[in-house]
Design a protein around this motif. Structure first.
Motif, PDB file in Angstrom:
ATOM      1  N   MET B   1       0.837  -1.195   0.000  1.00 47.42           N
ATOM      2  CA  MET B   1       0.000   0.000   0.000  1.00 47.42           C
ATOM      3  C   MET B   1       0.871   1.243   0.000  1.00 47.42           C
ATOM      4  N   THR B   2       0.396   2.266  -0.587  1.00 41.21           N
ATOM      5  CA  THR B   2       1.114   3.527  -0.613  1.00 41.21           C
ATOM      6  C   THR B   2       0.294   4.585   0.107  1.00 41.21           C
ATOM      7  N   LEU B 378      10.208  12.468  -0.193  1.00 44.54           N
ATOM      8  CA  LEU B 378      10.776  11.347   0.554  1.00 44.54           C
ATOM      9  C   LEU B 378       9.942  10.107   0.306  1.00 44.54           C
ATOM     10  N   ILE B 379      10.602   9.054  -0.092  1.00 48.48           N
ATOM     11  CA  ILE B 379       9.926   7.760  -0.206  1.00 48.48           C
ATOM     12  C   ILE B 379      10.505   6.877   0.893  1.00 48.48           C
ATOM     13  N   TYR B 380       9.645   6.388   1.745  1.00 47.36           N
ATOM     14  CA  TYR B 380      10.120   5.639   2.910  1.00 47.36           C
ATOM     15  C   TYR B 380       9.601   4.216   2.811  1.00 47.36           C
ATOM     16  N   ARG B 381      10.526   3.299   2.569  1.00 46.24           N
ATOM     17  CA  ARG B 381      10.180   1.882   2.484  1.00 46.24           C
ATOM     18  C   ARG B 381      10.320   1.259   3.859  1.00 46.24           C
ATOM     19  N   TYR B 407       4.917   6.780   2.341  1.00 42.48           N
ATOM     20  CA  TYR B 407       5.321   5.587   3.071  1.00 42.48           C
ATOM     21  C   TYR B 407       4.955   4.396   2.217  1.00 42.48           C
ATOM     22  N   VAL B 408       5.929   3.633   1.836  1.00 46.08           N
ATOM     23  CA  VAL B 408       5.674   2.453   1.012  1.00 46.08           C
ATOM     24  C   VAL B 408       5.904   1.253   1.908  1.00 46.08           C
TER      25      VAL B 408
END
Lengths: 200, 471
Positions: B1-2, B378-381, B407-408
């Protein structure tokens, strides 16, 4: 890791390139032949037994005291620097005709003749003889390896052959007795002496 | 989910940060850019030094004097010897923790270079030895082994030189990754530190036997000066500079806060913190002076931008050492070395940035966010919602600095991450991707995957900044 491989390849290639560039036979032979072609004749009268420049460079190498025990690495460089300086010296006094006339004109005066370089197993050497008329009054080997075992042999041979009271002056020819334990050096010395005599 | 700008579902253990869980008010930071200028200058200096190391040989050797094979081999041995001597000095200098190097190159790049140069140095030393031995043995009509014997007995300082070479080979062997993993870190470090001995043991033979260094003159003087400089740099970088820093700032643990079940933040206070030249994204090497931890130092990124009240590191508990950090008591003294690293907003080439974090890799990026101009992304895995760290702060920063945060969450093969971690997915989230600098910090797998996707999406390599997750 890829960069390390690249660096190692570069190291190998660079080293090879440097060595090949220096050792290129084309440049080499000509530079080597210069001293052979032109006899660097010292101007007539100065019958200095201690010859001017090329040996002058040898003591410069000798100065650091640990030399007697420290070893061959400096040996070839010393020999080479001597050779090179000899080379540059002769090439500066280029005109071969002029000195030749001086050598032939005053027959009685002492003159110094340096023979061509003879290379042998431990390096190469030249012999410089001082003649009074046709008589050899002094001889000395130049550019012999210093240091190490080959340096030891050089010293032995020099001690026996060279100098105003050496075997060369005693026998007045290149037919000398071989120094035991230093056969290569002795033979090379005799060849170089013969070459110098031929030239004189 | 994103999720965008939402709190990840799930629990958040631990209480919120006591020392301003909300970071200091976002003031536009007028930090000067630190481009690649320093790095390039150092590269130029390196190459000039390398040339300067070989030039004496070139000048000493008359053209054409290399008549036979023995001469050629010996000449090769001399060149590789000079190069090896120079590389050894560079290797030690790189490990001197000199502030200039740490700021211009950064700790990670230095360790990568150190590794690659180390392999080169080993080859250079082995080549030097074999070429000289074979060259001499031909010149002096001996067998190779006989020549080795002669070198050891007749020549000055050669015993120690051979010992130095042996140490170098041993150090290189333990640096092979497979071997290194099997050794306890501290033992490995001790063995590696033995390479300082090579500096000492290999020193003498260069001057007693080196054709170029044997005669006194400018070359010999310069070579000795280089040695002295490197030793001075070592003393300064390893001893004096940290001493000054720690006496000046006197860092102590102020509090330890659980960010998630397996992550802790350590807050540190000290004196004159406003005078530390710290950029978000940089790291210190920390040594916590309590009975369990004092004997080892570990690098951790600072997880909040510089302020005058506290420093913070955020660490995932993965092993024995990091578990000890959980039990730090307030008041424990801390010995820090740094700051180090080029993973900072000041090193970007474009105005905007995209940050990609994985798990606890958020720490340096969180600090950097405060120093980036508005408009960052910001992409936060994270594996699970519980693995999302510093969540409140990120949301707060997102609002205050107009940063888009995604938030990935999920496993690698879950639909959400699969949609995002490819060129199209990244482009969909950040349309102006190729005009941004991209900063990545996270586990190796994630970083590799993201770099591949970014390259495929057309982001130039120099716009991609990586930091080592584990140094």
């Amino acid at each position: 890791m890829r960069r390390a491989l690249l660096a190692i390849t570069g190291l190998a290639a660079g080293t090879t390139a440097l060595v090949v560039l220096k050792g290129a036979p084309g440049v080499g032979s000509s530079a080597q032949d210069v001293p052979t072609a032109l006899a660097p004749v010292a101007p007539g009268g100065s019958a200095a037994p201690e010859p001017p420049s090329p040996t002058g460079s040898a003591p410069a190498v000798v100065t650091p005291s640990p030399r007697t025990s420290a070893k061959p690495t400096p040996k070839p460089s010393a020999e080479r620097s001597a050779a090179s300086r000899g080379g540059t010296r002769t090439s500066t006094s280029t005109a071969p005709a002029a000195p030749r006339t001086t050598t032939s004109a005053p027959k009685v005066a002492t003159r110094t003749v340096t023979g061509p370089s003879v290379s042998y197993d431990y390096g190469s050497l030249q012999v410089r003889i001082t003649l009074s008329g046709s008589r050899i009054v002094d001889a000395t080997g130049i550019g012999l390896p210093l240091g190490g075992q080959s340096g030891q042999r050089s010293d032995d041979v020099q001690a026996r052959y060279s100098g105003t009271s050496g075997e060369v002056v005693a026998r007045q020819s290149a037919n000398l007795s071989t120094v035991s334990g230093a056969t290569y050096t002795s033979t090379a010395y005799q060849q170089a002496l013969q070459a110098a005599l031929d030239k004189a | 989910m994103t999720y965008q700008d939402t709190r990840a579902a799930g629990r958040r253990t631990g209480h919120s940060a006591p020392y301003g869980g909300h970071p200091a008010a976002p003031v536009p930071t007028g930090r000067p850019r630190r481009g690649p200028g320093g790095r390039r200058a150092l590269a130029v200096a390196f190459w000039l030094g390398l040339v300067a190391a070989v030039v004496p040989w070139w000048l000493d050797t008359p053209a054409g004097s290399l008549a036979d094979t023995a001469d050629l081999l010996t000449a090769g041995g001399r060149i590789t010897g000079l190069i090896a001597g120079y590389l050894l000095l560079v290797q030690v200098l790189m490990m001197s923790r000199l502030g200039v190097l740490e700021r211009a190159l950064g700790g990670e790049r230095i360790s990568r270079l150190h590794r690659d140069l180390g392999a080169t140095l080993l080859v250079a030393v082995l080549a030097h030895m074999s070429l000289v031995v074979v060259g001499y043995s031909r010149q002096e009509r001996r067998t190779v082994l006989g020549e080795v014997g002669a070198l050891l007995t007749d020549y000055e300082d050669m015993v120690s030189a051979f010992a130095a070479a042996g140490i170098l080979v041993a150090v290189a062997f333990t640096a092979v990754r497979a071997v290194r993993r099997r050794l306890p870190y501290e033992l490995w470090r001790l063995l590696h530190a033995a390479s300082y001995l090579t500096l000492l043991l290999g020193y003498a033979h260069q001057f007693s036997n080196g054709a170029q260094l044997y005669e006194s003159g400018p070359v010999r003087t310069g070579w000795i000066a280089a040695y002295l400089l490197v030793v001075a740099a070592l003393v300064w970088g390893r001893v004096l500079a940290p001493l000054v820093f720690n006496l000046r700032h006197r860092l102590r643990v102020a509090d330890v806060v659980a960010e998630s079940p397996d992550t802790v933040s350590v807050y540190l206070t000290g004196q004159r913190l406003n005078q530390i030249d710290l950029l978000g994204g940089q790291f210190f090497r920390w040594r916590f002076l309590n009975p369990g931890c004092w004997w080892q130092s570990h690098p951790f990124s600072v997880s909040a931008a510089a302020n005058d009240r506290w420093l913070r590191i955020t660490v995932k508990v993965v092993g024995g050492y990091t578990a000890e950090l959980r039990d730090l008591t307030p008041g424990t003294r801390v010995w820090a070395q740094g700051p180090s690293g080029t993973f900072t907003a000041a090193h970007r080439t474009r105005e905007r940035a995209l940050l990609i974090a994985g798990g606890s890799g958020i720490a340096p990026l969180r600090a950097m966010l405060e120093e980036l101009p508005p408009g960052a992304a910001l992409i936060y895995r994270a594996r699970t919602p519980a693995d999302v760290l510093l969540h409140q702060e990120l949301d707060w920063l997102a609002q205050a600095r107009q940063t888009s945060v995604w938030y990935v969450v999920g496993r690698r093969d879950d639909p959400g991450p699969r949609q995002v971690m490819n060129p199209e997915g990244l482009r969909r989230l950040v349309p102006d991707l190729t005009r941004r600098d991209v900063y990545l910090c996270g586990p190796g797998g994630l970083v590799d995957e993201a770099v591949a996707a970014l390259r495929a999406a057309g982001v130039p390599r120099r716009q991609i900044h990586l930091t080592a997750f584990e140094l």
